[in-house]
Design a protein around this motif. Structure first.
Motif, PDB file in Angstrom:
ATOM      1  N   ARG A   1       1.028  -1.287   0.106  1.00 31.50           N
ATOM      2  CA  ARG A   1       0.009   0.204  -0.036  1.00 31.50           C
ATOM      3  C   ARG A   1       0.997   1.238  -0.167  1.00 31.50           C
ATOM      4  O   ARG A   1       2.220   1.183   0.600  1.00 31.50           O
ATOM      5  CB  ARG A   1      -0.803   0.041   1.083  1.00 31.50           C
ATOM      6  N   PHE A   2       0.233   2.270  -0.571  1.00 35.69           N
ATOM      7  CA  PHE A   2       0.968   3.558  -0.315  1.00 35.69           C
ATOM      8  C   PHE A   2       0.657   4.258   0.930  1.00 35.69           C
ATOM      9  O   PHE A   2      -0.528   4.230   1.387  1.00 35.69           O
ATOM     10  CB  PHE A   2       0.648   4.758  -1.478  1.00 35.69           C
ATOM     11  N   GLN A   3       1.445   4.943   1.594  1.00 35.26           N
ATOM     12  CA  GLN A   3       0.964   5.431   2.776  1.00 35.26           C
ATOM     13  C   GLN A   3       2.052   6.806   2.994  1.00 35.26           C
ATOM     14  O   GLN A   3       3.100   6.813   2.647  1.00 35.26           O
ATOM     15  CB  GLN A   3       1.231   4.641   3.974  1.00 35.26           C
ATOM     16  N   THR A   4       1.620   7.679   3.989  1.00 35.50           N
ATOM     17  CA  THR A   4       2.394   8.671   4.311  1.00 35.50           C
ATOM     18  C   THR A   4       3.529   8.243   5.461  1.00 35.50           C
ATOM     19  O   THR A   4       3.380   7.301   6.128  1.00 35.50           O
ATOM     20  CB  THR A   4       1.668   9.976   4.989  1.00 35.50           C
ATOM     21  N   ARG A   5       4.884   8.875   5.254  1.00 39.70           N
ATOM     22  CA  ARG A   5       5.553   8.269   6.146  1.00 39.70           C
ATOM     23  C   ARG A   5       5.281   8.948   7.534  1.00 39.70           C
ATOM     24  O   ARG A   5       4.607   9.822   8.190  1.00 39.70           O
ATOM     25  CB  ARG A   5       7.117   9.076   5.783  1.00 39.70           C
ATOM     26  N   ASP A   6       5.708   8.277   8.604  1.00 38.40           N
ATOM     27  CA  ASP A   6       5.385   8.452  10.147  1.00 38.40           C
ATOM     28  C   ASP A   6       5.573   9.769  10.460  1.00 38.40           C
ATOM     29  O   ASP A   6       4.846  10.309  11.206  1.00 38.40           O
ATOM     30  CB  ASP A   6       6.206   7.626  10.941  1.00 38.40           C
ATOM     31  N   LYS A   7       6.557  10.494  10.061  1.00 39.92           N
ATOM     32  CA  LYS A   7       6.985  11.937  10.701  1.00 39.92           C
ATOM     33  C   LYS A   7       6.066  12.712  10.090  1.00 39.92           C
ATOM     34  O   LYS A   7       6.000  13.825  10.685  1.00 39.92           O
ATOM     35  CB  LYS A   7       8.177  12.243   9.838  1.00 39.92           C
ATOM     36  N   TYR A   8       5.151  12.514   9.327  1.00 39.66           N
ATOM     37  CA  TYR A   8       4.011  13.549   8.872  1.00 39.66           C
ATOM     38  C   TYR A   8       2.636  12.910   9.571  1.00 39.66           C
ATOM     39  O   TYR A   8       1.470  13.603   9.302  1.00 39.66           O
ATOM     40  CB  TYR A   8       3.853  13.574   7.264  1.00 39.66           C
ATOM     41  N   ALA A   9       2.614  11.836  10.235  1.00 31.95           N
ATOM     42  CA  ALA A   9       1.251  11.459  10.917  1.00 31.95           C
ATOM     43  C   ALA A   9       0.482  12.603  11.721  1.00 31.95           C
ATOM     44  O   ALA A   9      -0.609  12.597  11.792  1.00 31.95           O
ATOM     45  CB  ALA A   9       1.646  10.260  11.637  1.00 31.95           C
ATOM     46  N   SER A  10       1.344  13.224  12.416  1.00 36.28           N
ATOM     47  CA  SER A  10       0.447  14.133  13.504  1.00 36.28           C
ATOM     48  C   SER A  10      -0.114  15.290  12.803  1.00 36.28           C
ATOM     49  O   SER A  10      -1.060  15.659  13.216  1.00 36.28           O
ATOM     50  CB  SER A  10       1.680  14.645  14.415  1.00 36.28           C
ATOM     51  N   TRP A  11       0.288  15.603  11.387  1.00 37.40           N
ATOM     52  CA  TRP A  11      -0.404  16.517  10.782  1.00 37.40           C
ATOM     53  C   TRP A  11      -1.690  15.870   9.963  1.00 37.40           C
ATOM     54  O   TRP A  11      -2.765  16.491   9.865  1.00 37.40           O
ATOM     55  CB  TRP A  11       0.645  17.213   9.706  1.00 37.40           C
ATOM     56  N   ILE A  12      -1.378  14.984   9.389  1.00 40.36           N
ATOM     57  CA  ILE A  12      -2.303  14.143   8.623  1.00 40.36           C
ATOM     58  C   ILE A  12      -3.646  13.755   9.651  1.00 40.36           C
ATOM     59  O   ILE A  12      -4.655  13.778   9.092  1.00 40.36           O
ATOM     60  CB  ILE A  12      -1.913  12.705   8.106  1.00 40.36           C
ATOM     61  N   THR A  13      -3.285  13.295  10.590  1.00 38.43           N
ATOM     62  CA  THR A  13      -4.534  12.827  11.660  1.00 38.43           C
ATOM     63  C   THR A  13      -5.337  14.054  11.901  1.00 38.43           C
ATOM     64  O   THR A  13      -6.486  13.949  12.213  1.00 38.43           O
ATOM     65  CB  THR A  13      -3.867  12.311  13.004  1.00 38.43           C
TER      66      THR A  13
ATOM     67  N   PRO B   1      -7.571   8.940  21.534  1.00 39.87           N
ATOM     68  CA  PRO B   1      -7.013   9.022  20.273  1.00 39.87           C
ATOM     69  C   PRO B   1      -6.500   7.459  19.842  1.00 39.87           C
ATOM     70  O   PRO B   1      -5.929   6.822  20.591  1.00 39.87           O
ATOM     71  CB  PRO B   1      -5.752   9.885  20.391  1.00 39.87           C
ATOM     72  N   GLU B   2      -7.119   7.345  18.565  1.00 39.60           N
ATOM     73  CA  GLU B   2      -6.788   5.954  18.197  1.00 39.60           C
ATOM     74  C   GLU B   2      -5.149   6.007  17.658  1.00 39.60           C
ATOM     75  O   GLU B   2      -4.500   6.827  17.293  1.00 39.60           O
ATOM     76  CB  GLU B   2      -7.582   5.750  16.833  1.00 39.60           C
ATOM     77  N   PRO B   3      -4.732   4.444  17.532  1.00 46.08           N
ATOM     78  CA  PRO B   3      -3.304   4.584  17.164  1.00 46.08           C
ATOM     79  C   PRO B   3      -3.241   5.050  15.698  1.00 46.08           C
ATOM     80  O   PRO B   3      -4.060   4.883  14.916  1.00 46.08           O
ATOM     81  CB  PRO B   3      -3.061   2.827  17.162  1.00 46.08           C
ATOM     82  N   ILE B   4      -1.994   6.012  15.530  1.00 43.13           N
ATOM     83  CA  ILE B   4      -1.905   6.346  14.244  1.00 43.13           C
ATOM     84  C   ILE B   4      -1.543   5.526  13.182  1.00 43.13           C
ATOM     85  O   ILE B   4      -0.643   4.673  13.523  1.00 43.13           O
ATOM     86  CB  ILE B   4      -0.651   7.430  14.513  1.00 43.13           C
ATOM     87  N   MET B   5      -2.129   5.489  12.244  1.00 41.21           N
ATOM     88  CA  MET B   5      -1.719   4.637  11.059  1.00 41.21           C
ATOM     89  C   MET B   5      -1.310   5.550   9.819  1.00 41.21           C
ATOM     90  O   MET B   5      -2.462   6.453   9.416  1.00 41.21           O
ATOM     91  CB  MET B   5      -2.932   3.640  10.565  1.00 41.21           C
ATOM     92  N   SER B   6      -0.094   5.739   9.586  1.00 40.77           N
ATOM     93  CA  SER B   6       0.149   6.690   8.401  1.00 40.77           C
ATOM     94  C   SER B   6      -0.137   6.174   7.099  1.00 40.77           C
ATOM     95  O   SER B   6       0.542   5.358   6.392  1.00 40.77           O
ATOM     96  CB  SER B   6       1.692   6.896   8.597  1.00 40.77           C
ATOM     97  N   GLU B   7      -1.178   6.785   6.530  1.00 34.83           N
ATOM     98  CA  GLU B   7      -1.640   6.383   5.197  1.00 34.83           C
ATOM     99  C   GLU B   7      -1.716   7.574   4.136  1.00 34.83           C
ATOM    100  O   GLU B   7      -1.864   8.629   4.793  1.00 34.83           O
ATOM    101  CB  GLU B   7      -2.937   5.567   5.184  1.00 34.83           C
ATOM    102  N   ALA B   8      -1.882   7.194   3.203  1.00 34.10           N
ATOM    103  CA  ALA B   8      -1.703   8.185   1.999  1.00 34.10           C
ATOM    104  C   ALA B   8      -3.438   8.417   1.622  1.00 34.10           C
ATOM    105  O   ALA B   8      -3.864   8.480   0.474  1.00 34.10           O
ATOM    106  CB  ALA B   8      -1.277   7.787   0.377  1.00 34.10           C
ATOM    107  N   ARG B   9      -4.279   8.730   2.830  1.00 33.42           N
ATOM    108  CA  ARG B   9      -5.225   9.167   2.888  1.00 33.42           C
ATOM    109  C   ARG B   9      -5.873   9.651   4.053  1.00 33.42           C
ATOM    110  O   ARG B   9      -5.115   9.497   4.903  1.00 33.42           O
ATOM    111  CB  ARG B   9      -6.436   7.770   2.509  1.00 33.42           C
ATOM    112  N   THR B  10      -7.113  10.673   3.983  1.00 30.39           N
ATOM    113  CA  THR B  10      -7.459  11.330   5.259  1.00 30.39           C
ATOM    114  C   THR B  10      -8.067  10.507   6.135  1.00 30.39           C
ATOM    115  O   THR B  10      -8.051  11.001   7.269  1.00 30.39           O
ATOM    116  CB  THR B  10      -8.385  12.377   4.740  1.00 30.39           C
ATOM    117  N   ALA B  11      -8.579   9.336   6.231  1.00 29.49           N
ATOM    118  CA  ALA B  11      -9.060   8.651   7.136  1.00 29.49           C
ATOM    119  C   ALA B  11      -8.988   7.046   6.923  1.00 29.49           C
ATOM    120  O   ALA B  11      -8.909   6.575   5.754  1.00 29.49           O
ATOM    121  CB  ALA B  11     -10.653   8.992   7.197  1.00 29.49           C
TER     122      ALA B  11
END
Length: 229
Positions: free
Chosen positions: A69-81, A216-226
């Motif tokens: 799967r494509f996903q955003t990198r962990d370092k950007y997870a706090s913004w994506i969530t 807060p649910e566990p962060i899953m860094s993905e290339a989608r908004t939810a």
């Protein structure tokens, strides 16, 4: 092996970008007519090429078990969530302890979990983990009563961003549940005293509402908004 053609690469890249879930090579093959389908080796070569191309981008191609799967990198997870509109679910220490025991000691019975934790396991905790599809029954133990044996699922790997169980941190590196949770990319906001086994022993049924608390649910860094599950 020859280099994959550009059109095949574009098709697979597009499919992975819009799928909303990890895709196996078998699933990718279903996109093509039988008479013109690429080989498994050709698809794997495309996946390897895409991994290299995205190695320095904000989005990465991640293998989860036998899927990609494509996903955003962990370092950007706090913004994506922050894009999520709904408030995610909060999980209790008791539930996370139970999940960690299943992950590291599987296959295990409910009795095994209770022996390790030293307290009873709420039925609601097991139901929550089964409902989230993080664990499943993998068999029964051949003893009187034939208790169910539980193990983790591919959904568990997907949620905690693990390629396989070998990527779990070694037990020797873990001191307590907070460390386990951090290694699994979890954020905990547990109430004071929640970790007390003595308190749990006096209110065993209290675990049933702990597993359903809002947090807060566990962060899953993905290339989608939810999360799409």
């Amino acid at each position: 092996m020859s280099e994959p053609n550009t059109e095949l690469k574009n098709i697979i890249e597009a499919a992975l970008l819009v799928a909303g879930q990890p895709l196996t090579i078998e699933k990718l093959l279903t996109m093509f007519p039988a008479e013109s389908a690429p080989t498994r080796e050709e698809i794997r070569a495309v996946l390897e090429m895409l991994e290299e191309e995205y190695a320095e981008r904000v989005v990465e191609l991640k293998q989860i078990d036998r899927s990609w799967r494509f996903q955003t990198r962990d370092k950007y997870a706090s913004w994506i969530t922050r894009l999520a509109e709904e408030r995610p679910v909060r999980y209790s220490r008791a539930l996370l302890e139970t999940l960690a025991i299943v992950a590291y000691r599987q296959p295990v019975t409910r009795g095994d979990i209770e022996n390790i934790r030293g307290v009873s396991v709420s039925t609601d905790i097991i139901k929550t983990l089964l409902g989230r599809e993080w664990i499943r029954q993998v068999g029964v133990r051949n003893v009187p009563g034939r208790p169910a044996l539980y193990g983790t699922t591919r959904e568990f790997l997907e949620h905690f961003n693990l390629k396989n169980l070998e990527e779990l941190p070694p037990l020797s590196a873990l001191r307590d549940l907070d460390v386990i949770s951090n290694e699994l990319n979890l954020r905990l906001d547990l109430e004071q005293g929640e970790g007390s086994h003595a308190a749990e022993a006096t209110a065993a049924d209290g675990e049933s509402h702990e597993s359903l608390e809002q947090e807060p649910e566990p962060i899953m860094s993905e290339a989608r908004t939810a999360e799409r599950e």
